[in-house]
Structure formats: C-alpha cells, structure tokens
Design an enzyme around this catalytic site. Structure first.
Site, short mmCIF file in Angstrom:
data_model
loop_
_atom_site.label_atom_id
_atom_site.label_comp_id
_atom_site.label_asym_id
_atom_site.label_seq_id
_atom_site.Cartn_x
_atom_site.Cartn_y
_atom_site.Cartn_z
N LYS A 118 65.26 78.46 120.95
CA LYS A 118 64.96 77.12 121.42
C LYS A 118 63.63 76.61 120.86
O LYS A 118 63.44 75.40 120.70
CB LYS A 118 64.93 77.09 122.95
CG LYS A 118 66.25 77.45 123.59
CD LYS A 118 67.38 76.60 123.04
CE LYS A 118 68.73 77.08 123.50
NZ LYS A 118 69.82 76.35 122.81
N GLN B 246 65.82 58.34 116.18
CA GLN B 246 66.40 59.58 116.67
C GLN B 246 65.45 60.35 117.60
O GLN B 246 65.87 61.30 118.26
CB GLN B 246 66.81 60.46 115.48
CG GLN B 246 67.89 59.78 114.64
CD GLN B 246 68.08 60.44 113.30
OE1 GLN B 246 67.81 61.62 113.14
NE2 GLN B 246 68.54 59.67 112.33
N HIS C 103 64.49 67.04 126.47
CA HIS C 103 65.42 68.16 126.43
C HIS C 103 64.87 69.32 125.61
O HIS C 103 64.91 70.48 126.04
CB HIS C 103 66.75 67.71 125.84
CG HIS C 103 67.74 68.80 125.67
ND1 HIS C 103 68.33 69.44 126.74
CD2 HIS C 103 68.26 69.40 124.57
CE1 HIS C 103 69.17 70.36 126.31
NE2 HIS C 103 69.14 70.36 124.98
#
Length: 313
Positions: free
Chosen positions: A122, A140, A148
């Site tokens: 991650k 974007q 997130h």
C-alpha cells in the site's frame, strides 16, 4: 495539557506492548508514528508541494518508469497471492471459519509475512498519485483518491499489529492482490504505448472482474453470520470487511448501470477540467495511472465515488 499528554503516552505504550511480537521487527511496525509521518508527507506532497513544484514546469514523460512500476506491481502482487496460498489458503485452510494462528509455526510465520507484504504494498501504491502529480494529471488527484491511498496503509497497520496471521479476515487481501495482478497488467500494457493496444481486448471485462471480487469477498465473509459457531478472535474485522465489500459492490453496480445500461459514460478523449485546488467534480470517468479506460473499467482498491459518480483513481 499535561494529563492529555500523559494519556497519549500511555496509549502509545499500550500499542507497543500490544503489537504482535512476530511483526515487531518489520519496517514501519515499531509504532504508528513512522507510518503516520510518511502518510502525512504523502498528503503534503500531492496536495501542496508537488503541484507548486510542477506549476511552471512541463509534465514529465514517465512512460518507462510507469511500465517498470506497473509490471513490478504485477509480479509483486502475484508473489503475495502465492504466499497467501502456500501459508494457508491453498493448504490447510477450510475457507470457512479459519482462525487467527497465534503460534510461531512455519506456516503461521509465512502467513504473517504474506500479510505484511500486502500491507507494505500500500505504500508502494502511493506512487500512483506521484505519477499523476508529476504528469500534471490534476483531474485524477481527487480528495477521495488521496484519502483512500493515505487511509488504507494507516488502517492496515492496525490489522497487522493485532492480527498478522489473520485467518478468514485476510481472504479479501488475497483476492484483492489477484485483482491487482490483472489491473496492473492492463496498466503496464497501456502505458507501453499504442502498439500494445491489440493485447488489451479484455479490458471490457475489467468492471465485471471488480464486481465479481466484491461478490466473492462478501459471500466468504458472510459465512460468519450463518455458522452455528465461529470463534474468530477479532470479530470487529469481520464486520468491517463485510461493510466494505457491500458498500463498494453497490457503488460499482451503480457505475455499471450508468456506463453500460444507460450509456452515461464520458468519452475517453474528454478529460475533466481541474479546479484550482487540483480537485474535480463531474461525470463518471475511469482512469488508470494516467490512462483513460474508455470501457469504464474501475479499480477496486483505488476506486471511489465522488459526488455520486464512480471514478478510477
């Protein structure tokens, strides 16, 4: 003030003592401070320092770096899947009420390493946003994308701290790694240039793969509520995984309806105009590492809804 600081330090000492001894020596597992500083630095860069640095510069051509990065993520996630299978899911697990293994057996330690690698991946995925910033793909870098990418490593730190050999609670991680193999393969081929477009005929199935993922994860974790007895040691994670899976199944089912049933999808050639702060509102658009997915494919681990519209971030 002194009492508040004392309580914070007491809680910090509790965390250090509560951290599973099997992961205590792994990088970023000595406490929440290191990983929190990294994630704060990430947020600072993508929302402030990065855009200011690029303000008077041309977008960087990162095609080679993106190809290398994406295919590295393909092989890394494939290895994570293999380790999950060999440490339980493909060997001794029942795929029903599989408990957390608190021992130091070879299989338990292998599961700990697999879960830790998924957690560490991650941090590597933070490069997704760095590429957006350096290529000046402002539309974007949405708020939910940044939230997130910063929240996932933070929340997974707690899971690794408390349940590194997670039993049925880590099934969703293995499935997500499988999907990452497929998604990053697409991203890598797409970033490689037009001559590889002929190999991307399967892109129209990517949204279906995402929905299948939610269904598989939700069905597996739902078994907990119908078993006569399941002594899973940390049931709060079961509830959170179920909520997470169902929530995103609803989001992406809505996206599927909007994109395919009602035909309300944005053409790939039409990129949204960014607002001054780099965030954007607007219609549904799916993008991956700077590439528009004109079929509306979306990425589970990075996908979010913004103003009711699903975006690939």
């Amino acid at each position: 003030m002194g009492e508040i600081i004392a309580n914070i330090m007491k809680f910090y000492d509790y965390l250090l003592k509560r951290t599973d001894a099997r992961v205590r020596d792994y990088p970023l597992m000595q406490g929440p401070v290191q990983m929190t500083l990294i994630l704060l630095g990430y947020v600072f860069f993508v929302l402030y320092a990065g855009p200011r640095f690029m303000a008077n510069r041309k977008p960087y051509n990162l095609q080679i770096a993106m190809v290398i990065y994406n295919f590295f993520m393909v092989f890394f996630n494939a290895y994570i899947v293999y380790e999950f299978l060999m440490s339980g899911w493909g060997t001794t697990y029942t795929w029903r009420c599989d408990l957390i293994d608190p021992t130091s057996s070879p299989q338990a330690l292998r599961m700990v390493r697999a879960a830790y690698m998924f957690y560490f991946s991650k941090y590597i995925e933070l490069l997704d946003t760095v590429f957006f910033v350096l290529r000046k793909k402002h539309s974007q870098v949405t708020f939910l994308h940044v939230f997130h990418h910063s929240f996932m490593p933070w929340s997974w730190w707690w899971g690794i701290t408390l349940t590194p050999a997670g039993g049925m609670g880590c099934f969703h991680a293995m499935v997500n790694a499988v999907v990452h193999v497929i998604m990053y393969t697409y991203y890598g081929l797409s970033a490689a240039g037009p001559r590889f477009q002929k190999y991307l005929w399967w892109k129209k199935y990517m949204t279906a793969i995402q929905l299948t993922q939610f269904i598989v994860v939700s069905i597996h974790i739902s078994q907990y509520y119908f078993m006569e007895k399941c002594d899973y040691q940390v049931p709060i994670f079961i509830h959170l995984i179920w909520i997470y899976g169902m929530f995103f199944f609803v989001l992406f089912s809505n996206f599927w309806i909007q994109a395919y049933v009602r035909g309300k999808r944005l053409p790939a050639s039409k990129e949204q105009k960014p607002k001054q702060n780099g965030f954007t509102n607007g219609e549904a658009v799916a993008v991956a590492n700077g590439k528009h997915l004109d079929n509306g494919a979306v990425h589970y681990s990075n996908g979010f809804a913004h103003n009711g519209k699903v975006k690939e971030v």
